[in-house]
Motif scaffolding. Structure first.
Motif, PDB file in Angstrom:
ATOM      1  N   VAL A  64       0.819  -1.222   0.000  1.00  0.00           N
ATOM      2  CA  VAL A  64       0.000   0.000   0.000  1.00  0.00           C
ATOM      3  C   VAL A  64       0.848   1.266   0.000  1.00  0.00           C
ATOM      4  CG1 VAL A  64      -1.813  -1.248   1.225  1.00  0.00           C
ATOM      5  CG2 VAL A  64      -0.234   0.227   2.515  1.00  0.00           C
ATOM      6  N   LYS A  65       2.148   1.121   0.147  1.00  0.00           N
ATOM      7  CA  LYS A  65       3.033   2.280   0.231  1.00  0.00           C
ATOM      8  C   LYS A  65       2.895   3.136  -1.019  1.00  0.00           C
ATOM      9  CE  LYS A  65       6.718   1.080   2.281  1.00  0.00           C
ATOM     10  NZ  LYS A  65       8.040   0.487   2.567  1.00  0.00           N
ATOM     11  N   GLY A  66       2.716   4.435  -0.816  1.00  0.00           N
ATOM     12  CA  GLY A  66       2.559   5.355  -1.935  1.00  0.00           C
ATOM     13  C   GLY A  66       1.120   5.548  -2.370  1.00  0.00           C
ATOM     14  N   ARG A  67       0.234   4.684  -1.903  1.00  0.00           N
ATOM     15  CA  ARG A  67      -1.200   4.802  -2.245  1.00  0.00           C
ATOM     16  C   ARG A  67      -2.060   5.137  -1.036  1.00  0.00           C
ATOM     17  NH1 ARG A  67      -3.971   0.460  -3.938  1.00  0.00           N
ATOM     18  NH2 ARG A  67      -2.679  -1.036  -2.777  1.00  0.00           N
ATOM     19  N   PHE A  68      -1.694   4.611   0.126  1.00  0.00           N
ATOM     20  CA  PHE A  68      -2.461   4.822   1.354  1.00  0.00           C
ATOM     21  C   PHE A  68      -1.697   5.774   2.277  1.00  0.00           C
ATOM     22  CE2 PHE A  68      -4.897   0.489   1.509  1.00  0.00           C
ATOM     23  CZ  PHE A  68      -5.315   0.695   0.194  1.00  0.00           C
ATOM     24  N   THR A  69      -2.469   6.544   3.062  1.00  0.00           N
ATOM     25  CA  THR A  69      -1.877   7.437   4.052  1.00  0.00           C
ATOM     26  C   THR A  69      -2.637   7.317   5.357  1.00  0.00           C
ATOM     27  OG1 THR A  69      -1.228   9.017   2.338  1.00  0.00           O
ATOM     28  CG2 THR A  69      -1.261   9.807   4.614  1.00  0.00           C
ATOM     29  N   ILE A  70      -1.913   7.031   6.424  1.00  0.00           N
ATOM     30  CA  ILE A  70      -2.513   6.971   7.742  1.00  0.00           C
ATOM     31  C   ILE A  70      -2.247   8.285   8.458  1.00  0.00           C
ATOM     32  CG2 ILE A  70      -0.483   5.892   8.820  1.00  0.00           C
ATOM     33  CD1 ILE A  70      -2.428   4.270  10.577  1.00  0.00           C
ATOM     34  N   SER A  71      -3.239   8.765   9.194  1.00  0.00           N
ATOM     35  CA  SER A  71      -3.086   9.999   9.968  1.00  0.00           C
ATOM     36  C   SER A  71      -3.971   9.904  11.198  1.00  0.00           C
ATOM     37  CB  SER A  71      -3.467  11.218   9.109  1.00  0.00           C
ATOM     38  OG  SER A  71      -4.827  11.149   8.707  1.00  0.00           O
ATOM     39  N   ARG A  72      -3.782  10.837  12.113  1.00  0.00           N
ATOM     40  CA  ARG A  72      -4.598  10.841  13.320  1.00  0.00           C
ATOM     41  C   ARG A  72      -4.836  12.253  13.797  1.00  0.00           C
ATOM     42  NH1 ARG A  72      -1.749   7.270  17.573  1.00  0.00           N
ATOM     43  NH2 ARG A  72      -3.426   8.002  18.945  1.00  0.00           N
ATOM     44  N   ASP A  73      -5.932  12.410  14.526  1.00  0.00           N
ATOM     45  CA  ASP A  73      -6.276  13.674  15.170  1.00  0.00           C
ATOM     46  C   ASP A  73      -6.559  13.337  16.631  1.00  0.00           C
ATOM     47  OD1 ASP A  73      -7.409  15.987  16.174  1.00  0.00           O
ATOM     48  OD2 ASP A  73      -8.512  16.421  14.354  1.00  0.00           O
ATOM     49  N   ASN A  74      -5.597  13.587  17.484  1.00  0.00           N
ATOM     50  CA  ASN A  74      -5.756  13.218  18.891  1.00  0.00           C
ATOM     51  C   ASN A  74      -6.828  14.051  19.583  1.00  0.00           C
ATOM     52  OD1 ASN A  74      -3.899  11.174  18.701  1.00  0.00           O
ATOM     53  ND2 ASN A  74      -2.229  12.312  19.658  1.00  0.00           N
ATOM     54  N   ALA A  75      -7.073  15.229  19.103  1.00  0.00           N
ATOM     55  CA  ALA A  75      -8.134  16.066  19.687  1.00  0.00           C
ATOM     56  C   ALA A  75      -9.513  15.467  19.416  1.00  0.00           C
ATOM     57  CB  ALA A  75      -8.060  17.477  19.136  1.00  0.00           C
ATOM     58  N   LYS A  76      -9.620  14.700  18.321  1.00  0.00           N
ATOM     59  CA  LYS A  76     -10.892  14.082  17.957  1.00  0.00           C
ATOM     60  C   LYS A  76     -10.910  12.584  18.244  1.00  0.00           C
ATOM     61  CE  LYS A  76     -12.010  17.377  14.285  1.00  0.00           C
ATOM     62  NZ  LYS A  76     -12.350  17.556  12.849  1.00  0.00           N
ATOM     63  N   ASN A  77      -9.838  12.077  18.835  1.00  0.00           N
ATOM     64  CA  ASN A  77      -9.750  10.641  19.137  1.00  0.00           C
ATOM     65  C   ASN A  77     -10.033   9.793  17.885  1.00  0.00           C
ATOM     66  OD1 ASN A  77      -9.282  11.304  21.800  1.00  0.00           O
ATOM     67  ND2 ASN A  77     -10.832   9.924  22.629  1.00  0.00           N
ATOM     68  N   THR A  78      -9.449  10.184  16.780  1.00  0.00           N
ATOM     69  CA  THR A  78      -9.751   9.516  15.521  1.00  0.00           C
ATOM     70  C   THR A  78      -8.477   9.270  14.716  1.00  0.00           C
ATOM     71  OG1 THR A  78     -11.932  10.569  15.433  1.00  0.00           O
ATOM     72  CG2 THR A  78     -11.113   9.610  13.390  1.00  0.00           C
ATOM     73  N   VAL A  79      -8.418   8.127  14.091  1.00  0.00           N
ATOM     74  CA  VAL A  79      -7.351   7.810  13.146  1.00  0.00           C
ATOM     75  C   VAL A  79      -7.993   7.560  11.781  1.00  0.00           C
ATOM     76  CG1 VAL A  79      -7.372   5.350  13.725  1.00  0.00           C
ATOM     77  CG2 VAL A  79      -5.333   6.362  12.712  1.00  0.00           C
ATOM     78  N   TYR A  80      -7.279   7.945  10.746  1.00  0.00           N
ATOM     79  CA  TYR A  80      -7.813   7.861   9.393  1.00  0.00           C
ATOM     80  C   TYR A  80      -6.914   6.999   8.507  1.00  0.00           C
ATOM     81  CZ  TYR A  80     -10.158  12.058  11.098  1.00  0.00           C
ATOM     82  OH  TYR A  80     -10.888  12.951  11.836  1.00  0.00           O
ATOM     83  N   LEU A  81      -7.524   6.451   7.469  1.00  0.00           N
ATOM     84  CA  LEU A  81      -6.752   5.779   6.428  1.00  0.00           C
ATOM     85  C   LEU A  81      -7.271   6.279   5.087  1.00  0.00           C
ATOM     86  CD1 LEU A  81      -4.510   3.655   5.931  1.00  0.00           C
ATOM     87  CD2 LEU A  81      -6.361   2.009   5.504  1.00  0.00           C
ATOM     88  N   GLN A  82      -6.492   7.133   4.459  1.00  0.00           N
ATOM     89  CA  GLN A  82      -6.830   7.624   3.127  1.00  0.00           C
ATOM     90  C   GLN A  82      -6.295   6.632   2.106  1.00  0.00           C
ATOM     91  OE1 GLN A  82      -8.599  10.457   2.105  1.00  0.00           O
ATOM     92  NE2 GLN A  82      -8.440   9.501   0.075  1.00  0.00           N
ATOM     93  N   MET A  83      -7.185   6.095   1.282  1.00  0.00           N
ATOM     94  CA  MET A  83      -6.805   5.063   0.324  1.00  0.00           C
ATOM     95  C   MET A  83      -7.051   5.596  -1.091  1.00  0.00           C
ATOM     96  SD  MET A  83      -8.376   1.693   2.216  1.00  0.00           S
ATOM     97  CE  MET A  83     -10.059   2.194   1.927  1.00  0.00           C
ATOM     98  N   ASN A  84      -5.981   5.727  -1.839  1.00  0.00           N
ATOM     99  CA  ASN A  84      -6.054   6.223  -3.215  1.00  0.00           C
ATOM    100  C   ASN A  84      -5.621   5.136  -4.184  1.00  0.00           C
ATOM    101  OD1 ASN A  84      -6.774   8.784  -2.201  1.00  0.00           O
ATOM    102  ND2 ASN A  84      -4.623   9.416  -2.094  1.00  0.00           N
ATOM    103  N   ARG A  85      -5.975   5.317  -5.450  1.00  0.00           N
ATOM    104  CA  ARG A  85      -5.595   4.365  -6.513  1.00  0.00           C
ATOM    105  C   ARG A  85      -5.897   2.939  -6.077  1.00  0.00           C
ATOM    106  NH1 ARG A  85       0.082   4.744  -7.499  1.00  0.00           N
ATOM    107  NH2 ARG A  85       0.417   6.103  -5.733  1.00  0.00           N
ATOM    108  N   LEU A  86      -7.116   2.737  -5.627  1.00  0.00           N
ATOM    109  CA  LEU A  86      -7.511   1.434  -5.113  1.00  0.00           C
ATOM    110  C   LEU A  86      -7.508   0.387  -6.215  1.00  0.00           C
ATOM    111  CD1 LEU A  86     -10.251   2.627  -2.668  1.00  0.00           C
ATOM    112  CD2 LEU A  86      -8.364   1.112  -2.047  1.00  0.00           C
TER     113      LEU A  86
END
Length: 129
Positions: free
Chosen positions: A64-86
């Motif tokens: 998934v390297k180069g296509r997916f991006t993991i991020s987090r917002d500790n203020a919102k207690n949330t982690v995200y996974l942006q998935m591109n070029r699926l």
């Protein structure tokens, strides 16, 4: 004890994008590294990505390297996974998981599921060709 709930899955055409979210309950979210794993029918659970408690370090599976991006917002207690070029081979149930650690650098050791003590139910991602 942290609890996590995933959302954002769905059906998308190959080449498209989706963003998964993982909402955590509990006041100690920032004490956890957060990972995403996936499991396709008939296959074993597979590591996707992990992010450190601060968000300062990430580690990805080669697939998934180069296509997916993991991020987090500790203020919102949330982690995200942006998935591109699926791709169709990305089709799976995606689950987030929490590992109570303040280790700063994420590496291959965090790709092992036994490190994680809290898991969500998962969200289905289907990529059509």
């Amino acid at each position: 004890q942290l609890q996590v709930v995933e959302s954002g899955g769905g059906l998308v055409q190959a080449g498209g994008s989706l963003r998964l979210s993982c909402a955590a309950s509990g006041r100690t979210f920032s004490s956890y590294a957060m990972g995403w794993f996936r499991q396709a029918p008939g296959k074993e659970r597979e590591f996707v990505a992990v992010i450190s408690w601060s968000g300062g370090s990430t580690y990805y599976a080669d697939s998934v390297k180069g296509r997916f991006t993991i991020s987090r917002d500790n203020a919102k207690n949330t982690v995200y996974l942006q998935m591109n070029r699926l791709k169709p081979e990305d089709t799976a149930v995606y689950s987030c998981a929490a590992d109570r650690t303040r280790v700063q650098v994420m590496d291959v050791m965090f790709s092992y599921s036994y490190n994680y003590d809290t898991w969500g139910q998962g969200t289905q991602v289907t990529v059509s060709s």
